[in-house]
Design an enzyme around this catalytic site. Structure first.
Site, PDB file in Angstrom:
ATOM      1  N   MET A  48       0.824  -1.205   0.000  1.00 17.17           N
ATOM      2  CA  MET A  48       0.000   0.000   0.000  1.00 17.17           C
ATOM      3  C   MET A  48       0.860   1.257   0.000  1.00 17.17           C
ATOM      4  O   MET A  48       0.545   2.247  -0.681  1.00 17.17           O
ATOM      5  CB  MET A  48      -0.942  -0.007   1.191  1.00 17.17           C
ATOM      6  CG  MET A  48      -1.895   1.183   1.247  1.00 17.17           C
ATOM      7  SD  MET A  48      -3.086   1.198  -0.120  1.00 17.17           S
ATOM      8  CE  MET A  48      -4.261  -0.024   0.493  1.00 17.17           C
ATOM      9  N   LYS A  49       1.954   1.245   0.745  1.00 15.86           N
ATOM     10  CA  LYS A  49       2.836   2.411   0.785  1.00 15.86           C
ATOM     11  C   LYS A  49       3.394   2.707  -0.609  1.00 15.86           C
ATOM     12  O   LYS A  49       3.503   3.876  -1.009  1.00 15.86           O
ATOM     13  CB  LYS A  49       3.980   2.171   1.770  1.00 15.86           C
ATOM     14  CG  LYS A  49       5.023   3.293   1.828  1.00 15.86           C
ATOM     15  CD  LYS A  49       4.437   4.617   2.304  1.00 15.86           C
ATOM     16  CE  LYS A  49       5.498   5.718   2.320  1.00 15.86           C
ATOM     17  NZ  LYS A  49       6.419   5.607   3.452  1.00 15.86           N
ATOM     18  N   LEU A  50       3.710   1.680  -1.383  1.00 16.05           N
ATOM     19  CA  LEU A  50       4.223   1.919  -2.730  1.00 16.05           C
ATOM     20  C   LEU A  50       3.154   2.509  -3.634  1.00 16.05           C
ATOM     21  O   LEU A  50       3.442   3.378  -4.470  1.00 16.05           O
ATOM     22  CB  LEU A  50       4.762   0.621  -3.330  1.00 16.05           C
ATOM     23  CG  LEU A  50       5.993   0.015  -2.657  1.00 16.05           C
ATOM     24  CD1 LEU A  50       6.556  -1.114  -3.514  1.00 16.05           C
ATOM     25  CD2 LEU A  50       7.079   1.060  -2.389  1.00 16.05           C
TER      26      LEU A  50
END
Length: 281
Positions: free
Chosen positions: A163-165
């Site tokens: 999700m961070k990417l």
């Protein structure tokens, strides 16, 4: 709770401070020795981790986490939870998680969304990957640096990193789009103040709300998120995508890396907006 916190960079020091302020027993370690008021300072990873119930790593990239993983797992107590806040990508998170489980340690990937302006008051969002029971065990700790309700359990180990990417891909794409829009406005002889005012009311509003003073002054030295950090994260996006087409991300990543190679890595990532606006490759 006894907490070991590894990594006292700009963000790490702020997060560790919130953990300390919440009343936890904190021991810190940094590759180049740094102190945190109210916390013990360890001279080694092993010393920091010894006896900790939770170990938090807030480092730079996958290799920096791998560099401490062996000593961390050697000294971590059975059943301790390792919370990796570093942006490393889903494959590295799964790899580290497997190593942790083999050593009798639980693992949660929990990268944060937001930079120092949100970290200072403890209003970040954390996206989390891990088993339900492990995430619930550390949720109060993660909440020390998050706004209410902003600890988001996405799925199993690796999901938080994935999700961070996705989030940072959008950060790079918006930066490039804004730079191109500003460059087009200059080509059409539109006044920059008026352009910034109008664009602030649209899709670029959030970015301009954060970065307009830098773009107006041309001074990108007060970095809240460095260009080198964005270039690293976009590289992780490309790696994670594999055969999935991400042509825009590949182009923006190349632009950011070029700027890093020219010595802009420690500046705020908004410098790439200015470079694209000026027509620089």
């Amino acid at each position: 709770m006894r907490v070991a916190f590894l990594g006292l960079g700009r963000m790490g020091a702020l997060l560790a401070g919130h953990v300390r302020d919440a009343g936890h027993d904190v021991t810190v370690w940094n590759r180049h020795r740094r102190e945190l008021d109210g916390a013990r300072v360890a001279d080694s990873v092993g010393e920091a981790v010894d006896g900790a119930e939770v170990v938090v790593t807030m480092l730079f990239d996958p290799d920096s986490v791998r560099a401490v993983a062996g000593e961390l797992l050697e000294h971590a107590a059975d059943g301790a939870v390792w919370v990796d806040v570093t942006t490393v990508g889903p494959a590295a998170s799964r790899e580290l998680g497997e190593r942790a489980v083999a050593a009798g340690v639980r693992f949660v990937d929990a990268p944060v969304l937001g930079s120092t302006p949100l970290a200072e008051p403890g209003e970040l969002t954390t996206v989390v990957g891990g088993a339900d029971e492990d995430v619930e065990r550390v949720r109060p700790l993660l909440g020390t640096w998050c706004a209410d309700g902003k600890v988001v359990h996405v799925g199993p180990v690796g999901s938080g990193s994935a999700m961070k990417l996705v989030v940072n891909q959008s950060l790079g794409a918006v930066a490039a789009g804004l730079g191109e829009a500003l460059g087009l406005a200059d080509h059409l002889d539109l006044p920059r103040d008026a352009v910034l005012d109008v664009l602030s009311a649209g899709a670029y509003g959030w970015t301009l709300g954060q970065k307009r003073p830098m773009l107006e002054s041309g001074d990108f030295s007060a970095a809240t998120f460095s260009l080198s950090g964005l270039a690293k994260d976009l590289g992780l996006v490309v790696d994670a995508a594999g055969d999935h087409p991400v042509p825009l991300t590949r182009e923006v990543r190349a632009r950011t890396q070029d700027a890093v190679d020219e010595g802009h890595g420690d500046e705020d990532y908004a410098v790439v907006i200015a470079r694209i606006a000026a027509g620089r490759d």
